[in-house]
Design a protein around this motif. Structure first.
Motif, short mmCIF file in Angstrom:
data_model
loop_
_atom_site.label_atom_id
_atom_site.label_comp_id
_atom_site.label_asym_id
_atom_site.label_seq_id
_atom_site.Cartn_x
_atom_site.Cartn_y
_atom_site.Cartn_z
N ARG A 1 0.83 -1.20 0.00
CA ARG A 1 0.00 0.00 0.00
C ARG A 1 0.87 1.25 0.00
O ARG A 1 0.65 2.18 -0.78
N LEU A 2 1.85 1.29 0.88
CA LEU A 2 2.74 2.45 0.97
C LEU A 2 3.51 2.65 -0.32
O LEU A 2 3.65 3.77 -0.82
N SER A 3 4.00 1.56 -0.89
CA SER A 3 4.75 1.64 -2.15
C SER A 3 3.88 2.18 -3.28
O SER A 3 4.33 3.01 -4.08
N ASN A 4 2.62 1.75 -3.33
CA ASN A 4 1.71 2.22 -4.38
C ASN A 4 1.42 3.71 -4.24
O ASN A 4 1.38 4.45 -5.23
N ILE A 5 1.22 4.16 -3.00
CA ILE A 5 0.93 5.58 -2.78
C ILE A 5 2.14 6.44 -3.16
O ILE A 5 2.00 7.49 -3.80
N VAL A 6 3.32 5.99 -2.78
CA VAL A 6 4.54 6.73 -3.11
C VAL A 6 4.74 6.78 -4.63
O VAL A 6 5.12 7.81 -5.18
N GLN A 7 4.46 5.67 -5.31
CA GLN A 7 4.60 5.64 -6.76
C GLN A 7 3.64 6.63 -7.43
O GLN A 7 4.01 7.36 -8.35
N ILE A 8 2.40 6.65 -6.96
CA ILE A 8 1.42 7.60 -7.51
C ILE A 8 1.86 9.03 -7.25
O ILE A 8 1.74 9.90 -8.11
N SER A 9 2.38 9.27 -6.06
CA SER A 9 2.87 10.60 -5.72
C SER A 9 3.97 11.05 -6.67
O SER A 9 4.02 12.21 -7.10
N ASN A 10 4.85 10.12 -7.00
CA ASN A 10 5.99 10.46 -7.87
C ASN A 10 5.58 10.62 -9.33
O ASN A 10 6.09 11.50 -10.03
N THR A 11 4.69 9.76 -9.81
CA THR A 11 4.37 9.75 -11.25
C THR A 11 3.24 10.69 -11.63
O THR A 11 3.15 11.11 -12.78
N GLN A 12 2.36 11.04 -10.67
CA GLN A 12 1.19 11.84 -11.03
C GLN A 12 1.12 13.15 -10.27
O GLN A 12 0.07 13.81 -10.22
N ASP A 13 2.22 13.53 -9.65
CA ASP A 13 2.32 14.84 -9.01
C ASP A 13 1.23 15.06 -7.97
O ASP A 13 0.60 16.12 -7.91
N LEU A 14 1.02 14.05 -7.14
CA LEU A 14 0.08 14.16 -6.03
C LEU A 14 0.87 14.14 -4.72
O LEU A 14 1.85 13.40 -4.59
N GLY A 15 0.46 14.94 -3.76
CA GLY A 15 1.22 15.05 -2.52
C GLY A 15 0.98 13.89 -1.58
O GLY A 15 -0.10 13.30 -1.55
N GLU B 1 3.61 23.60 9.83
CA GLU B 1 4.23 22.69 8.86
C GLU B 1 3.18 22.09 7.94
O GLU B 1 3.41 21.94 6.73
N ALA B 2 2.02 21.75 8.50
CA ALA B 2 0.93 21.21 7.67
C ALA B 2 0.51 22.23 6.63
O ALA B 2 0.26 21.89 5.46
N LYS B 3 0.42 23.49 7.04
CA LYS B 3 0.06 24.56 6.10
C LYS B 3 1.07 24.65 4.97
O LYS B 3 0.69 24.75 3.79
N GLU B 4 2.35 24.62 5.30
CA GLU B 4 3.41 24.74 4.29
C GLU B 4 3.37 23.56 3.32
O GLU B 4 3.57 23.73 2.11
N ILE B 5 3.12 22.38 3.83
CA ILE B 5 3.07 21.18 2.99
C ILE B 5 1.94 21.30 1.97
O ILE B 5 2.12 21.08 0.76
N ILE B 6 0.75 21.65 2.45
CA ILE B 6 -0.41 21.74 1.55
C ILE B 6 -0.25 22.87 0.55
O ILE B 6 -0.58 22.73 -0.63
N ALA B 7 0.28 24.00 1.01
CA ALA B 7 0.49 25.13 0.10
C ALA B 7 1.46 24.75 -1.02
O ALA B 7 1.27 25.15 -2.18
N ASP B 8 2.47 23.99 -0.68
CA ASP B 8 3.45 23.55 -1.68
C ASP B 8 2.78 22.66 -2.73
O ASP B 8 3.10 22.74 -3.92
N TRP B 9 1.85 21.81 -2.30
CA TRP B 9 1.13 20.96 -3.24
C TRP B 9 0.16 21.78 -4.11
O TRP B 9 -0.06 21.44 -5.28
N ALA B 10 -0.41 22.82 -3.53
CA ALA B 10 -1.53 23.51 -4.18
C ALA B 10 -1.11 24.60 -5.15
O ALA B 10 -1.86 24.92 -6.09
N ILE B 11 0.06 25.20 -4.95
CA ILE B 11 0.47 26.30 -5.84
C ILE B 11 0.99 25.72 -7.15
O ILE B 11 2.14 25.28 -7.24
N ASN B 12 0.15 25.71 -8.15
CA ASN B 12 0.47 25.14 -9.46
C ASN B 12 -0.35 25.89 -10.51
O ASN B 12 -0.97 26.91 -10.21
N ASP B 13 -0.36 25.39 -11.73
CA ASP B 13 -1.10 26.06 -12.81
C ASP B 13 -2.59 26.15 -12.49
O ASP B 13 -3.24 27.16 -12.78
N TRP B 14 -3.15 25.08 -11.93
CA TRP B 14 -4.57 25.06 -11.58
C TRP B 14 -4.88 26.19 -10.60
O TRP B 14 -5.88 26.90 -10.77
N TYR B 15 -4.02 26.37 -9.62
CA TYR B 15 -4.22 27.43 -8.63
C TYR B 15 -4.10 28.81 -9.26
O TYR B 15 -4.93 29.70 -9.02
#
Length: 428
Positions: free
Chosen positions: A277-291, A368-382
């Motif tokens: 499960r952890l490996s799959n989530i990490v792979q998705i995070s790396n390949t599909q730009d999800l935090g 720290e939680a705020k910084e993590i989410i902001a880093d994920w969210a600031i992109n073209d969509w935002y």
């Protein structure tokens, strides 16, 4: 198009709507200042039965989340919620809630009808976007808090067992020392000796061996054995013994609490499934730009290094006092420590993670939680957002409501003379 980031909080084993206390509204407030171009909304998944099949639990949660997102998409008048959604969701899970979040993301990914190189060896000839952009609901990331993705750390039980053993051992020592002072248990027991057994309740006429006897009717000293008997005897004359004896229920409770986690659909008792499960989530995070991030509790000054090293569990298990098993190698970067300098037990730090009074690191954790989410969210969509949706809000029960006209254009602002931390405390 006006856009929304939805924070969806999922509690863990035996948790409820109050698991996160004021953390959802606190995180929402500080994120709104960090991400002014979008609307931040927060919902808490209602209390659910943390038993039975994990797949069924995930299916119910996904249906509930889908309905909430549809309501927001309709309110935003989104032309095409699947191809170009106006709502992106951050799944925020505590403990087992993080596993529910992970399984939800995996179920959404696996349901995608179109595949590309990012999740299939077969090339897609479709001109449609990558499948990761066609998720519905669209999951931007998973922020987990103390989720045992690789199981509960052995020290959770071991350190607790050592502490209770030391307490019982101290109680026994207190009894023998006082007994010696009063001449009990000597070579000549008749010389001024006092029969310690007289300090205990008289045995019941019904014994434990009676198959029809109710265990609860047996005397305490029969139910808890010799160690409890000595602790009880010492308790009549020594405070230490009394404390140990009176804590017997807490000892039983602590053990039940830890083992009951392992009973929740057995998901924490299958190491290979947890690793996959952890490996799959990490792979998705790396390949599909999800935090993806797991912020885990670790004990601090309350259990200093000297005590860690001197304990037999510290010598065997190491000095780290965490609730979760930690990964090795590259996976470490997805796990961030959240230090609790007040707690002396892993389970207590785990359960009081969102309580400022019991977790001195609460505001650091929030930042720290705020910084993590902001880093994920600031992109073209935002960046393409037209601004906040002023007229829509979500109430405490997760229902979408329309704000009164006089509140629709009010921004939450911090007075210039107020410090960030003080403002955050006052706001919440």
């Amino acid at each position: 198009m006006k856009k929304t980031i939805l924070l969806c909080f999922i509690h863990g084993f035996k948790g409820g709507d109050d698991t996160f206390a004021n953390f959802p509204s606190h995180l929402k407030a500080i994120l709104q200042h960090a991400l002014p171009k979008v609307t931040i909304q927060a919902i808490v998944y209602p209390k659910y039965e943390t038993r039975g099949d994990l797949t069924e639990c995930v299916a119910k949660f996904r249906e509930w989340l889908t309905n909430k997102v549809i309501d927001l998409e309709v309110a935003n008048a989104t032309p095409s919620p699947t191809v170009d959604p106006s709502v992106r969701t951050i799944l925020v899970g505590h403990s087992m809630g993080g596993i529910v979040a992970a399984e939800t993301l995996l179920s959404i990914i696996n349901d995608q009808p179109i595949h590309s190189l990012s999740n299939s060896e077969t090339k897609s000839t479709s001109s449609l976007p990558d499948p990761s952009l066609l998720m519905f609901p669209f999951i931007q990331g998973i922020l987990a808090f103390d989720t045992p993705y690789l199981g509960i750390a052995p020290g959770v039980v071991a350190h607790g067992a050592e502490k209770h053993w030391n307490t019982a051992n101290s109680a026994y020592s207190a009894y023998t020392n006082v007994a010696s002072a009063f001449g009990w248990g000597g070579k000549n027991p008749q010389a001024g000796a006092v029969d310690a057994s007289r300090m205990l309740p008289a045995p019941s006429a019904r014994t434990v061996s009676d198959s029809n006897a109710d265990a609860a009717s047996a005397p305490l000293w029969q139910r808890y054995g010799k160690v409890a008997m000595f602790a009880g005897a010492a308790g009549a004359i020594a405070a230490g013994g009394a404390a140990a004896y009176m804590k017997r229920d807490q000892i039983t409770e602590g053990w039940s609490w830890a083992t009951s986690h392992l009973e929740f659909v057995g998901s924490l008792a299958r190491p290979e499934d947890m690793k996959k499960r952890l490996s799959n989530i990490v792979q998705i995070s790396n390949t599909q730009d999800l935090g993806f991030r797991n912020m885990y509790t670790t004990l601090g000054h309350a259990v200093d290094a000297a005590n860690k090293q001197s304990s037999w569990t510290g010598k065997v298990l190491g000095v780290d006092r965490t609730f979760c098993n930690l990964p090795k190698g590259d996976l470490k970067k997805y796990f961030s420590p959240a230090v609790n300098d007040k707690s002396e037990a892993e389970t207590l730090a785990h359960m009081t993670m969102f309580e400022p009074r019991n977790n001195p690191g609460y505001y650091t954790l929030s930042e720290e939680a705020k910084e993590i989410i902001a880093d994920w969210a600031i992109n073209d969509w935002y960046e393409e957002s037209d601004g906040q949706t002023k007229g829509i809000s979500i109430d405490e029960e997760g229902e979408m409501v329309e704000k009164p006209e006089d509140e629709q254009f009010e921004d939450v602002k911090r007075p210039a003379s107020t410090s960030t931390e003080a403002w955050e405390r006052d706001e919440l």
